[in-house]
Write a protein that holds these residues in place. Structure first.
Motif, PDB file in Angstrom:
ATOM      1  N   SER A 199       1.075  19.325 -27.911  1.00 44.42           N
ATOM      2  CA  SER A 199       1.184  18.629 -29.191  1.00 44.42           C
ATOM      3  C   SER A 199       1.720  19.552 -30.274  1.00 44.42           C
ATOM      4  O   SER A 199       2.559  19.159 -31.089  1.00 44.42           O
ATOM      5  CB  SER A 199      -0.184  18.068 -29.593  1.00 44.42           C
ATOM      6  N   ASN A 242       5.418  20.260 -29.539  1.00 44.53           N
ATOM      7  CA  ASN A 242       6.255  19.076 -29.399  1.00 44.53           C
ATOM      8  C   ASN A 242       7.221  18.925 -30.565  1.00 44.53           C
ATOM      9  O   ASN A 242       6.843  19.052 -31.733  1.00 44.53           O
ATOM     10  CB  ASN A 242       5.359  17.839 -29.310  1.00 44.53           C
ATOM     11  N   GLU A 287       5.187  12.401 -32.532  1.00 42.29           N
ATOM     12  CA  GLU A 287       4.217  12.154 -31.473  1.00 42.29           C
ATOM     13  C   GLU A 287       3.634  10.759 -31.657  1.00 42.29           C
ATOM     14  O   GLU A 287       2.963  10.493 -32.651  1.00 42.29           O
ATOM     15  CB  GLU A 287       3.099  13.189 -31.492  1.00 42.29           C
ATOM     16  N   PRO A 288       3.879   9.843 -30.731  1.00 41.46           N
ATOM     17  CA  PRO A 288       3.325   8.494 -30.895  1.00 41.46           C
ATOM     18  C   PRO A 288       1.826   8.498 -30.628  1.00 41.46           C
ATOM     19  O   PRO A 288       1.320   9.342 -29.876  1.00 41.46           O
ATOM     20  CB  PRO A 288       4.069   7.687 -29.830  1.00 41.46           C
ATOM     21  N   LEU A 302      -1.670   7.185 -28.910  1.00 42.65           N
ATOM     22  CA  LEU A 302      -1.933   6.874 -27.510  1.00 42.65           C
ATOM     23  C   LEU A 302      -1.571   5.436 -27.168  1.00 42.65           C
ATOM     24  O   LEU A 302      -1.006   5.153 -26.100  1.00 42.65           O
ATOM     25  CB  LEU A 302      -3.418   7.135 -27.215  1.00 42.65           C
ATOM     26  N   ASN A 321       2.330   5.107 -26.546  1.00 40.80           N
ATOM     27  CA  ASN A 321       3.122   5.984 -25.680  1.00 40.80           C
ATOM     28  C   ASN A 321       3.605   5.204 -24.463  1.00 40.80           C
ATOM     29  O   ASN A 321       2.980   4.243 -24.017  1.00 40.80           O
ATOM     30  CB  ASN A 321       2.286   7.195 -25.267  1.00 40.80           C
ATOM     31  N   THR A 322       4.750   5.614 -23.920  1.00 40.27           N
ATOM     32  CA  THR A 322       5.334   4.921 -22.774  1.00 40.27           C
ATOM     33  C   THR A 322       4.936   5.544 -21.447  1.00 40.27           C
ATOM     34  O   THR A 322       5.008   4.897 -20.405  1.00 40.27           O
ATOM     35  CB  THR A 322       6.867   4.938 -22.852  1.00 40.27           C
ATOM     36  N   LYS A 343       6.627  12.995 -22.874  1.00 34.45           N
ATOM     37  CA  LYS A 343       5.412  13.480 -23.533  1.00 34.45           C
ATOM     38  C   LYS A 343       4.185  13.107 -22.704  1.00 34.45           C
ATOM     39  O   LYS A 343       3.229  12.478 -23.170  1.00 34.45           O
ATOM     40  CB  LYS A 343       5.296  12.928 -24.963  1.00 34.45           C
ATOM     41  N   LYS A 344       4.203  13.536 -21.442  1.00 31.14           N
ATOM     42  CA  LYS A 344       3.161  13.121 -20.504  1.00 31.14           C
ATOM     43  C   LYS A 344       1.781  13.656 -20.870  1.00 31.14           C
ATOM     44  O   LYS A 344       0.770  13.179 -20.341  1.00 31.14           O
ATOM     45  CB  LYS A 344       3.546  13.544 -19.084  1.00 31.14           C
ATOM     46  N   ILE A 346       0.347  13.020 -23.452  1.00 28.06           N
ATOM     47  CA  ILE A 346      -0.345  11.948 -24.189  1.00 28.06           C
ATOM     48  C   ILE A 346      -1.085  11.011 -23.233  1.00 28.06           C
ATOM     49  O   ILE A 346      -2.307  10.868 -23.336  1.00 28.06           O
ATOM     50  CB  ILE A 346       0.634  11.182 -25.103  1.00 28.06           C
ATOM     51  N   PRO A 347      -0.407  10.359 -22.270  1.00 30.03           N
ATOM     52  CA  PRO A 347      -1.163   9.459 -21.388  1.00 30.03           C
ATOM     53  C   PRO A 347      -2.114  10.185 -20.443  1.00 30.03           C
ATOM     54  O   PRO A 347      -3.172   9.646 -20.102  1.00 30.03           O
ATOM     55  CB  PRO A 347      -0.071   8.727 -20.600  1.00 30.03           C
TER      56      PRO A 347
END
Length: 235
Positions: A38, A41, A45-46, A48, A51-52, A56-57, A59-60
């Motif tokens: 983070s 980055n 930063e979206p 949680l 996040n897709t 930015k793995k 995050i999930p």
């Protein structure tokens, strides 16, 4: 949703099979991985919930697991797992329109009392950080089996803005856990205390039947704290 759930289940398997100490190691490693990525980055930063999972793995995977674990602690594991069970029963085998993270989060929100709904906002809907620290302590023995512990510590809360900068501190109104350890080498606290903090600077007195050798603010990594090292006090 899927990767966060997978990491959360992994954490619970580790705890059931190998004990709480190993689970704490996994939580600390995940916290450090998330914070490192983070901080490094580039770009926005979206939260949680948005996040897709394709980029930015951290995050999930790491943040998602930390968020779900925190909710299981605050709600109680049985109540939290029942919320997840109800969600799965409702959406399994569904075709279009497909499930989204918003509906997933709403199931957790519905199981959360009003006093704790700020957690949904902080963990899922925004990028919120803390920078808490224990500043000083005083210990006085009142009798053979009574010790008075005076603690001074800060609770600082921030929300990361859209451009990646940290905004001014947010006013706290947060329930935070404190762990008291009889032995400084112990990984698991002898007892926990939950306190609601509504100001940044705090001075609190505890009366215990023993003299603790270690105190940790948020010992189970339930909040995203930028520096967990200054949450620890050893006597």
């Amino acid at each position: 949703v899927t990767e966060s759930m997978a990491e959360y289940v992994s954490l619970k398997v580790i705890e059931k099979e190998y004990g709480r100490n190993k689970a704490l190691e996994f939580l600390e490693k995940s916290m450090n991985t998330y914070l490192k990525n983070s901080n490094e980055n580039e770009g926005i930063e979206p939260p949680l919930i948005l996040n897709t999972g394709n980029e930015k793995k951290f995050i999930p995977y790491q943040k998602g697991m930390l968020a779900l674990n925190a909710m299981s602690y605050y709600l109680g594991e049985e109540k939290f797992n029942n919320a997840l069970k109800n969600y799965i029963e409702k959406v399994k085998f569904r075709g279009a329109p497909y499930i989204t993270s918003v509906e997933f989060t709403d199931h957790i929100r519905n199981a959360t009392p009003d006093s704790l709904k700020y957690l949904i906002h902080d963990l899922f809907e925004t990028v919120t950080f803390y920078d808490n620290r224990i500043m000083k302590s005083e210990t006085a023995q009142q009798s053979k089996n009574e010790y008075e512990i005076r603690l001074s510590f800060e609770v600082n809360k921030y929300k990361k803005s859209g451009d990646g900068n940290i905004n001014s501190p947010l006013p706290p109104d947060d329930l935070i856990q404190i762990g008291f350890y009889k032995d400084s080498s112990d990984e698991i606290p002898f007892e926990y205390k939950w306190l609601r903090f509504i100001q940044n600077e705090n001075h609190i007195k505890f009366v215990l039947s023993y003299k603790p050798e270690k105190i940790i603010l948020d010992p189970n990594f339930l909040i995203i704290d930028k520096n967990t090292k200054d949450n620890i006090l050893q006597f």
